[in-house]
Design an enzyme around this catalytic site. Structure first.
Site, PDB file in Angstrom:
ATOM      1  N   ARG A  46       0.852  -1.196   0.000  1.00  0.00           N
ATOM      2  CA  ARG A  46       0.000   0.000   0.000  1.00  0.00           C
ATOM      3  C   ARG A  46       0.885   1.243   0.000  1.00  0.00           C
ATOM      4  O   ARG A  46       0.569   2.256  -0.606  1.00  0.00           O
ATOM      5  CB  ARG A  46      -0.943   0.018   1.221  1.00  0.00           C
ATOM      6  CG  ARG A  46      -1.718   1.318   1.313  1.00  0.00           C
ATOM      7  CD  ARG A  46      -2.912   1.337   2.273  1.00  0.00           C
ATOM      8  NE  ARG A  46      -2.854   0.394   3.351  1.00  0.00           N
ATOM      9  CZ  ARG A  46      -2.122   0.569   4.473  1.00  0.00           C
ATOM     10  NH1 ARG A  46      -1.404   1.651   4.649  1.00  0.00           N
ATOM     11  NH2 ARG A  46      -2.132  -0.361   5.403  1.00  0.00           N
ATOM     12  N   TYR A  98     -17.239  18.339 -13.984  1.00  0.00           N
ATOM     13  CA  TYR A  98     -17.489  16.903 -14.109  1.00  0.00           C
ATOM     14  C   TYR A  98     -18.532  16.486 -13.063  1.00  0.00           C
ATOM     15  O   TYR A  98     -18.408  16.846 -11.879  1.00  0.00           O
ATOM     16  CB  TYR A  98     -16.180  16.138 -13.898  1.00  0.00           C
ATOM     17  CG  TYR A  98     -16.364  14.646 -13.919  1.00  0.00           C
ATOM     18  CD1 TYR A  98     -16.692  13.997 -15.111  1.00  0.00           C
ATOM     19  CD2 TYR A  98     -16.248  13.884 -12.772  1.00  0.00           C
ATOM     20  CE1 TYR A  98     -16.884  12.622 -15.143  1.00  0.00           C
ATOM     21  CE2 TYR A  98     -16.432  12.509 -12.788  1.00  0.00           C
ATOM     22  CZ  TYR A  98     -16.750  11.885 -13.982  1.00  0.00           C
ATOM     23  OH  TYR A  98     -16.943  10.533 -14.002  1.00  0.00           O
ATOM     24  N   ASP A 170      -8.203  20.350 -12.696  1.00  0.00           N
ATOM     25  CA  ASP A 170      -8.485  19.023 -13.226  1.00  0.00           C
ATOM     26  C   ASP A 170      -8.124  19.091 -14.713  1.00  0.00           C
ATOM     27  O   ASP A 170      -8.830  19.698 -15.507  1.00  0.00           O
ATOM     28  CB  ASP A 170      -9.965  18.688 -13.007  1.00  0.00           C
ATOM     29  CG  ASP A 170     -10.335  17.303 -13.531  1.00  0.00           C
ATOM     30  OD1 ASP A 170      -9.610  16.781 -14.413  1.00  0.00           O
ATOM     31  OD2 ASP A 170     -11.352  16.749 -13.076  1.00  0.00           O
ATOM     32  N   LYS A 195      -8.815   8.409 -18.821  1.00  0.00           N
ATOM     33  CA  LYS A 195      -9.150   9.050 -20.094  1.00  0.00           C
ATOM     34  C   LYS A 195      -7.917   9.102 -21.015  1.00  0.00           C
ATOM     35  O   LYS A 195      -7.437   8.075 -21.408  1.00  0.00           O
ATOM     36  CB  LYS A 195      -9.752  10.429 -19.822  1.00  0.00           C
ATOM     37  CG  LYS A 195     -10.754  10.458 -18.645  1.00  0.00           C
ATOM     38  CD  LYS A 195     -12.028   9.672 -18.905  1.00  0.00           C
ATOM     39  CE  LYS A 195     -12.890   9.446 -17.660  1.00  0.00           C
ATOM     40  NZ  LYS A 195     -13.276  10.665 -16.926  1.00  0.00           N
TER      41      LYS A 195
HETATM   42  C1  LIG Z   1     -13.750  10.930 -15.628  1.00  0.00           C
HETATM   43  C2  LIG Z   1     -13.420  12.193 -14.976  1.00  0.00           C
HETATM   44  C3  LIG Z   1     -13.163  12.259 -13.603  1.00  0.00           C
HETATM   45  C4  LIG Z   1     -13.289  11.045 -12.685  1.00  0.00           C
HETATM   46  O1  LIG Z   1     -12.350  10.081 -12.976  1.00  0.00           O
HETATM   47  P1  LIG Z   1     -12.576   8.496 -12.744  1.00  0.00           P
HETATM   48  O2  LIG Z   1     -11.301   7.904 -13.230  1.00  0.00           O
HETATM   49  O3  LIG Z   1     -13.768   8.117 -13.563  1.00  0.00           O
HETATM   50  O4  LIG Z   1     -12.829   8.286 -11.296  1.00  0.00           O
HETATM   51  C5  LIG Z   1     -12.822  13.491 -13.070  1.00  0.00           C
HETATM   52  N1  LIG Z   1     -12.742  14.594 -13.829  1.00  0.00           N
HETATM   53  C6  LIG Z   1     -12.996  14.568 -15.149  1.00  0.00           C
HETATM   54  C7  LIG Z   1     -12.886  15.833 -15.945  1.00  0.00           C
HETATM   55  C8  LIG Z   1     -13.347  13.380 -15.772  1.00  0.00           C
HETATM   56  O5  LIG Z   1     -13.610  13.365 -17.075  1.00  0.00           O
END
Ligand SMILES: *Cc1c(COP(=O)(O)O)cnc(C)c1O
Length: 379
Positions: A46, A98, A170, A195
């Site tokens: 961990r 998001y 983000d 993504k």
């Molecule tokens: C998908 C996404 C998230 C969350 O990420 P996960 O990997 O699905 O937990 C946060 N911010 C944005 C802009 C996203 O597209």
């Protein structure tokens, strides 16, 4: 080092025991010690894992930070950042956010005593009016999701610094290939590596990248204490994805530009949201803080009934109807019923997110085929 070289080499060194050019998947939970407290830097998985280490170094390098901290998902990364706060603290967040971030803020952290204000930050100057003595964090996404608004990162960084608040960006939509918020003054970058970083729709993963040592140590402490760590196989997949990020992004951008133009010229399409258009309200800022404009596009139809949007959504063949974005394959989505369903309808409409809005994650297929697919679905 130029970005392409960095994306391929960052963090990865030949495995010392075998020479393996790619960091192996260290699928282990613990490490044998030579004597009590005498070990090779690894005690328990961990806390440390060599595959994760390689990825964390790569993440730091590609965002021009000093430390990358990985998590089991983008939301786990967001959660870790929120744990830097305490009850009574206030966060100013963009209102075009998001859906999952909106949910964790309002449903998990608001009840714990953190306060949130969601505001339009298209003009960064408006942020100042909402600052209070309790504001500890400014949370932005740019380009925003799903309306592709652009927020001026450098301007936000200045406001945050003057107020001694942390600026969190983000950077999922842009990816480090298009934009590096730490270079523009941000304190923390968050990614859903699910993504563009992973890029192949085969892994869920999150990352936080910082340049400040004290902040890094706080986040490592949260990572280890709360334990939302990724498995080594997932770290391996993200590390592999990063190696082709620049090549994929180039094609995402080319295809995005071609499809945005096609949609704009289409007689049945109403609005097209894409920051590459010269008449996008913040195009000039996008052109300054981004290297190109990406493959995320949203649009509405002139026929603004939900059924019209549904017809398009269910008649594409190359664009698959699915949540998520940033993979090699093109996706089509309906924010109101999918990614943004957790935001109340009145709140969505107030923020300009129409029921008929369609969002595209343009993949890296051949643009002509993608255009043909959309054209048939819209007709
Ligand atoms: C998908 C996404 C998230 C969350 O990420 P996960 O990997 O699905 O937990 C946060 N911010 C944005 C802009 C996203 O597209």
């Amino acid at each position: 080092m130029k970005p392409g070289t960095k994306f391929i080499h960052a963090g990865v060194a030949p495995d010392p025991s075998t020479g393996a050019i790619m960091t192996p998947i260290f699928q282990t939970s613990t490490y044998v010690q030579d004597g009590p407290g005498v070990h090779k830097g690894y005690e328990y998985a961990r806390t440390q894992n060599p595959t994760r280490d390689a990825l964390q170094k790569a993440l730091a390098a590609i965002e021009n930070g000093s430390h990358g901290i990985s998590f089991g998902s983008g939301m786990a990364a967001t959660d870790a950042v929120m744990k830097l706060l305490k009850p009574g603290d206030e966060v100013l967040a963009t209102n075009d956010l998001y859906g999952g971030s909106y949910r964790i803020f309002t449903k998990i952290y608001e009840p714990l005593g953190i306060r949130f204000k969601f505001i339009d930050m298209s003009d960064a100057a408006t942020i100042s009016q909402h600052l209070s003595s309790q504001t500890r964090m400014i949370w932005i996404e740019t380009p925003t999701n799903p309306l592709l608004k652009i927020i001026d990162i450098a301007a936000c960084a200045e406001i945050a610094a003057a107020h001694k608040a942390l600026l969190v960006v983000d950077n999922t939509f842009a990816s480090p290939y298009l934009q590096n918020p730490l270079d523009l003054g941000a304190d923390i970058v968050v990614h859903s590596a699910t993504k563009y970083l992973g890029g192949h729709s085969d892994v869920v993963h999150g990352a936080v990248i910082v340049k400040d040592e004290a902040l890094a140590q706080q986040l490592y402490f949260i990572q280890n204490s709360c334990g939302a760590v990724p498995g080594p196989q997932d770290c391996f997949l993200v590390l592999r994805g990063i190696k082709t990020l620049h090549v994929r992004m180039q094609r995402h951008c080319e295809n995005g530009a071609a499809i945005a133009q096609f949609l704009r010229n289409h007689s049945k399409v109403d609005k097209v949201y894409w920051p590459g258009f010269a008449d996008h309200p913040n195009h000039a800022i996008a052109a300054t803080q981004m290297r190109n404009f990406g493959g995320m596009i949203s649009f509405t139809l002139k026929d603004d009934r939900l059924e019209a949007a549904n017809r398009v959504l269910s008649n594409t063949h190359l664009f698959s109807l699915a949540e998520s974005l940033g993979g090699v394959e093109s996706l089509i989505g309906h924010p109101a019923s999918m990614t943004h369903a957790s935001i109340p309808r009145e709140e969505r409409l107030r923020n300009g997110l129409a029921d008929s809005l369609i969002r595209l994650s343009v993949g890296i297929e051949d643009a002509d085929d993608l255009i043909d697919d959309l054209d048939k679905a819209i007709e």
